[in-house]
Scaffold this motif. Structure first.
Motif, PDB file in Angstrom:
ATOM      1  N   VAL A  99      52.413  36.902  41.014  1.00 39.96           N
ATOM      2  CA  VAL A  99      51.691  36.724  42.286  1.00 39.96           C
ATOM      3  C   VAL A  99      50.905  35.413  42.258  1.00 39.96           C
ATOM      4  CG1 VAL A  99      49.842  37.638  43.765  1.00 39.96           C
ATOM      5  CG2 VAL A  99      51.535  39.202  42.791  1.00 39.96           C
ATOM      6  N   PHE A 100      50.197  35.165  41.162  1.00 37.17           N
ATOM      7  CA  PHE A 100      49.399  33.939  41.047  1.00 37.17           C
ATOM      8  C   PHE A 100      50.314  32.703  41.104  1.00 37.17           C
ATOM      9  CE2 PHE A 100      45.044  35.083  39.063  1.00 37.17           C
ATOM     10  CZ  PHE A 100      44.898  36.111  39.969  1.00 37.17           C
ATOM     11  N   ALA A 101      51.454  32.768  40.428  1.00 32.21           N
ATOM     12  CA  ALA A 101      52.373  31.619  40.408  1.00 32.21           C
ATOM     13  C   ALA A 101      52.841  31.301  41.828  1.00 32.21           C
ATOM     14  CB  ALA A 101      53.563  31.919  39.500  1.00 32.21           C
ATOM     15  N   TRP A 102      53.164  32.353  42.588  1.00 37.16           N
ATOM     16  CA  TRP A 102      53.629  32.167  43.971  1.00 37.16           C
ATOM     17  C   TRP A 102      52.520  31.556  44.827  1.00 37.16           C
ATOM     18  CZ3 TRP A 102      52.719  33.578  49.039  1.00 37.16           C
ATOM     19  CH2 TRP A 102      53.792  33.427  49.938  1.00 37.16           C
ATOM     20  N   LEU A 103      51.311  32.090  44.693  1.00 36.69           N
ATOM     21  CA  LEU A 103      50.187  31.598  45.504  1.00 36.69           C
ATOM     22  C   LEU A 103      49.870  30.141  45.176  1.00 36.69           C
ATOM     23  CD1 LEU A 103      47.783  34.694  45.381  1.00 36.69           C
ATOM     24  CD2 LEU A 103      49.234  33.967  47.284  1.00 36.69           C
ATOM     25  N   LYS A 104      49.930  29.822  43.893  1.00 38.01           N
ATOM     26  CA  LYS A 104      49.649  28.441  43.480  1.00 38.01           C
ATOM     27  C   LYS A 104      50.712  27.482  44.026  1.00 38.01           C
ATOM     28  CE  LYS A 104      47.044  29.337  39.332  1.00 38.01           C
ATOM     29  NZ  LYS A 104      45.818  28.650  39.755  1.00 38.01           N
ATOM     30  N   ALA A 105      51.964  27.926  43.944  1.00 37.03           N
ATOM     31  CA  ALA A 105      53.061  27.078  44.444  1.00 37.03           C
ATOM     32  C   ALA A 105      52.879  26.794  45.930  1.00 37.03           C
ATOM     33  CB  ALA A 105      54.401  27.756  44.179  1.00 37.03           C
ATOM     34  N   LYS A 106      52.274  27.753  46.638  1.00 37.83           N
ATOM     35  CA  LYS A 106      52.066  27.595  48.089  1.00 37.83           C
ATOM     36  C   LYS A 106      50.677  27.026  48.408  1.00 37.83           C
ATOM     37  CE  LYS A 106      55.877  29.805  49.518  1.00 37.83           C
ATOM     38  NZ  LYS A 106      56.860  29.314  50.479  1.00 37.83           N
ATOM     39  N   HIS A 107      49.938  26.643  47.368  1.00 40.87           N
ATOM     40  CA  HIS A 107      48.624  26.000  47.509  1.00 40.87           C
ATOM     41  C   HIS A 107      47.547  26.867  48.146  1.00 40.87           C
ATOM     42  CE1 HIS A 107      50.600  22.448  46.128  1.00 40.87           C
ATOM     43  NE2 HIS A 107      51.491  22.568  47.103  1.00 40.87           N
ATOM     44  N   TYR A 108      47.630  28.172  47.925  1.00 41.27           N
ATOM     45  CA  TYR A 108      46.536  29.042  48.358  1.00 41.27           C
ATOM     46  C   TYR A 108      45.410  28.936  47.347  1.00 41.27           C
ATOM     47  CZ  TYR A 108      49.573  31.336  51.712  1.00 41.27           C
ATOM     48  OH  TYR A 108      50.406  31.584  52.765  1.00 41.27           O
ATOM     49  N   LYS A 109      44.175  29.077  47.804  1.00 42.73           N
ATOM     50  CA  LYS A 109      43.034  29.156  46.884  1.00 42.73           C
ATOM     51  C   LYS A 109      43.015  30.574  46.322  1.00 42.73           C
ATOM     52  CE  LYS A 109      40.100  25.450  47.934  1.00 42.73           C
ATOM     53  NZ  LYS A 109      40.617  24.458  47.002  1.00 42.73           N
ATOM     54  N   ILE A 110      42.581  30.690  45.064  1.00 47.48           N
ATOM     55  CA  ILE A 110      42.496  32.006  44.420  1.00 47.48           C
ATOM     56  C   ILE A 110      41.051  32.235  43.973  1.00 47.48           C
ATOM     57  CG2 ILE A 110      43.297  33.448  42.505  1.00 47.48           C
ATOM     58  CD1 ILE A 110      45.941  31.956  42.560  1.00 47.48           C
ATOM     59  N   GLY A 111      40.464  33.344  44.452  1.00 48.48           N
ATOM     60  CA  GLY A 111      39.076  33.648  44.103  1.00 48.48           C
ATOM     61  C   GLY A 111      38.957  35.010  43.438  1.00 48.48           C
ATOM     62  N   LEU A 112      37.822  35.210  42.762  1.00 39.60           N
ATOM     63  CA  LEU A 112      37.564  36.506  42.127  1.00 39.60           C
ATOM     64  C   LEU A 112      36.280  37.086  42.706  1.00 39.60           C
ATOM     65  CD1 LEU A 112      38.736  38.353  39.835  1.00 39.60           C
ATOM     66  CD2 LEU A 112      36.918  37.470  38.403  1.00 39.60           C
ATOM     67  N   ALA A 113      36.376  38.332  43.189  1.00 42.70           N
ATOM     68  CA  ALA A 113      35.224  39.015  43.789  1.00 42.70           C
ATOM     69  C   ALA A 113      35.031  40.364  43.107  1.00 42.70           C
ATOM     70  CB  ALA A 113      35.443  39.196  45.285  1.00 42.70           C
ATOM     71  N   SER A 114      34.514  40.318  41.894  1.00 42.10           N
ATOM     72  CA  SER A 114      34.304  41.557  41.139  1.00 42.10           C
ATOM     73  C   SER A 114      32.843  41.967  41.211  1.00 42.10           C
ATOM     74  CB  SER A 114      34.689  41.332  39.674  1.00 42.10           C
ATOM     75  OG  SER A 114      34.307  42.439  38.891  1.00 42.10           O
ATOM     76  N   ALA A 115      32.599  43.289  41.169  1.00 39.29           N
ATOM     77  CA  ALA A 115      31.232  43.802  41.116  1.00 39.29           C
ATOM     78  C   ALA A 115      30.674  43.711  39.703  1.00 39.29           C
ATOM     79  CB  ALA A 115      31.226  45.259  41.572  1.00 39.29           C
ATOM     80  N   SER A 116      31.533  43.350  38.760  1.00 36.73           N
ATOM     81  CA  SER A 116      31.114  43.381  37.358  1.00 36.73           C
ATOM     82  C   SER A 116      30.378  42.131  36.917  1.00 36.73           C
ATOM     83  CB  SER A 116      32.333  43.580  36.456  1.00 36.73           C
ATOM     84  OG  SER A 116      31.925  43.494  35.107  1.00 36.73           O
ATOM     85  N   LYS A 117      29.233  42.357  36.268  1.00 41.80           N
ATOM     86  CA  LYS A 117      28.475  41.231  35.701  1.00 41.80           C
ATOM     87  C   LYS A 117      29.171  40.717  34.445  1.00 41.80           C
ATOM     88  CE  LYS A 117      24.210  42.604  37.844  1.00 41.80           C
ATOM     89  NZ  LYS A 117      23.250  43.675  37.900  1.00 41.80           N
ATOM     90  N   ASN A 118      30.171  41.439  33.994  1.00 42.90           N
ATOM     91  CA  ASN A 118      30.949  41.012  32.823  1.00 42.90           C
ATOM     92  C   ASN A 118      32.270  40.341  33.222  1.00 42.90           C
ATOM     93  OD1 ASN A 118      29.268  42.254  30.624  1.00 42.90           O
ATOM     94  ND2 ASN A 118      29.718  44.109  31.779  1.00 42.90           N
ATOM     95  N   ALA A 119      32.438  40.099  34.519  1.00 44.95           N
ATOM     96  CA  ALA A 119      33.739  39.595  35.011  1.00 44.95           C
ATOM     97  C   ALA A 119      34.154  38.285  34.342  1.00 44.95           C
ATOM     98  CB  ALA A 119      33.694  39.429  36.524  1.00 44.95           C
ATOM     99  N   ALA A 120      33.229  37.324  34.233  1.00 45.44           N
ATOM    100  CA  ALA A 120      33.592  36.017  33.662  1.00 45.44           C
ATOM    101  C   ALA A 120      34.050  36.188  32.210  1.00 45.44           C
ATOM    102  CB  ALA A 120      32.407  35.063  33.742  1.00 45.44           C
ATOM    103  N   PHE A 121      33.379  37.084  31.494  1.00 51.87           N
ATOM    104  CA  PHE A 121      33.765  37.328  30.093  1.00 51.87           C
ATOM    105  C   PHE A 121      35.161  37.941  30.015  1.00 51.87           C
ATOM    106  CE2 PHE A 121      34.015  40.226  26.450  1.00 51.87           C
ATOM    107  CZ  PHE A 121      33.836  39.326  25.416  1.00 51.87           C
ATOM    108  N   VAL A 122      35.428  38.932  30.871  1.00 52.00           N
ATOM    109  CA  VAL A 122      36.733  39.614  30.866  1.00 52.00           C
ATOM    110  C   VAL A 122      37.854  38.625  31.185  1.00 52.00           C
ATOM    111  CG1 VAL A 122      38.150  41.367  32.031  1.00 52.00           C
ATOM    112  CG2 VAL A 122      35.782  41.901  31.430  1.00 52.00           C
ATOM    113  N   VAL A 123      37.625  37.808  32.206  1.00 52.19           N
ATOM    114  CA  VAL A 123      38.628  36.825  32.625  1.00 52.19           C
ATOM    115  C   VAL A 123      38.886  35.807  31.506  1.00 52.19           C
ATOM    116  CG1 VAL A 123      38.915  34.886  34.231  1.00 52.19           C
ATOM    117  CG2 VAL A 123      38.301  37.125  35.102  1.00 52.19           C
TER     118      VAL A 123
END
Ligand code: B16
Ligand code: MG
Length: 214
Positions: A99-123
């Protein structure tokens, strides 16, 4: 199509941290003698840490002070952090890379909207930090899902109106947040649970980007 950005939830969409949240909450519930199982855990998906604790304590016969509750939440988070320290790129859910590869190829922006304060660490552990054009910091978001704040924060960072953004969520509270933000909502999971979504796929592996963005 007018969409310019896809904004993803983390837990249940990109990776399955729900099980680790469950194990950490279970340890706390056992210590307090409160019944808590996988079924109860469903209610906590997409819900903030403090709200999750309040939901668990609904089954307690005792009442706890805000200080005690704060300490419980901290301890749960310490246990959770220990569990997620072992996450690797193998924990990325099937379908996400495509999914990410397709979105990138089509130049969509990709964002992360997690409720987790640990999201950056997990990613970071998943090794996909650089795939995101923006990662919301849950610690700086005033109201948690089902409030729209975290999705609006990402749209603002992209300088885009909500009508140009698609939100992707696995939890009912998250779908409500996307709709409250005025975005197109894609649900990942059971259509009966995610009935407020505009479109539902059973999993990220079944995500059909063309159906959403053409
Ligand atoms: P933390 P999401 C959510 O992540 C989880 O689904 C939810 O169970 C958890 O309580 C919440 O993050 C807060 O997480 O305690 O790490 O700050 O689905 O919004 O990516
Ligand atoms: Mg989720």
């Amino acid at each position: 199509m007018t969409y310019k950005a896809f904004i993803f939830d983390l837990d249940g969409v990109i990776t399955d941290t729900a099980h680790y949240h469950f194990l950490a909450w279970k340890r706390l519930a056992d210590r307090l003698g409160i019944p808590f199982d996988e079924h109860d855990n469903e209610r906590l998906k997409g819900v903030s840490r403090m709200r999750s604790l309040e939901l668990i304590l609904e089954k307690s016969t005792k009442t706890y002070s805000p200080e005690q509750m704060h300490e419980m939440a901290e301890r749960k988070n310490d246990d959770y952090k220990e569990l997620i320290a072992e996450i690797t790129s193998h924990d990325i859910l099937p379908g996400v890379a495509e999914v990410f590869a397709w979105l990138k190829a089509k130049h969509y922006k990709i964002g992360l909207a997690s409720a987790s304060k640990n999201a950056a660490f997990v990613v970071e552990r998943l090794g996909i930090t650089r795939d995101f054009d923006y990662i919301a910091d849950a610690a700086k978001i005033p109201n948690s899902k089902p409030a729209p704040d975290v999705f609006l924060d990402v749209a603002k960072a992209f300088n885009l109106p909500s009508s140009m953004c698609v939100g992707v969520e696995d939890a009912a509270a998250g779908v409500q947040a996307i709709k409250a933000a005025g975005m197109f909502a894609v649900g990942i999971g059971d259509p009966a649970v995610l009935y407020e979504a505009d479109l539902v796929f059973p999993s990220m592996a079944a995500f059909d980007s063309k159906k959403v963005a053409g």
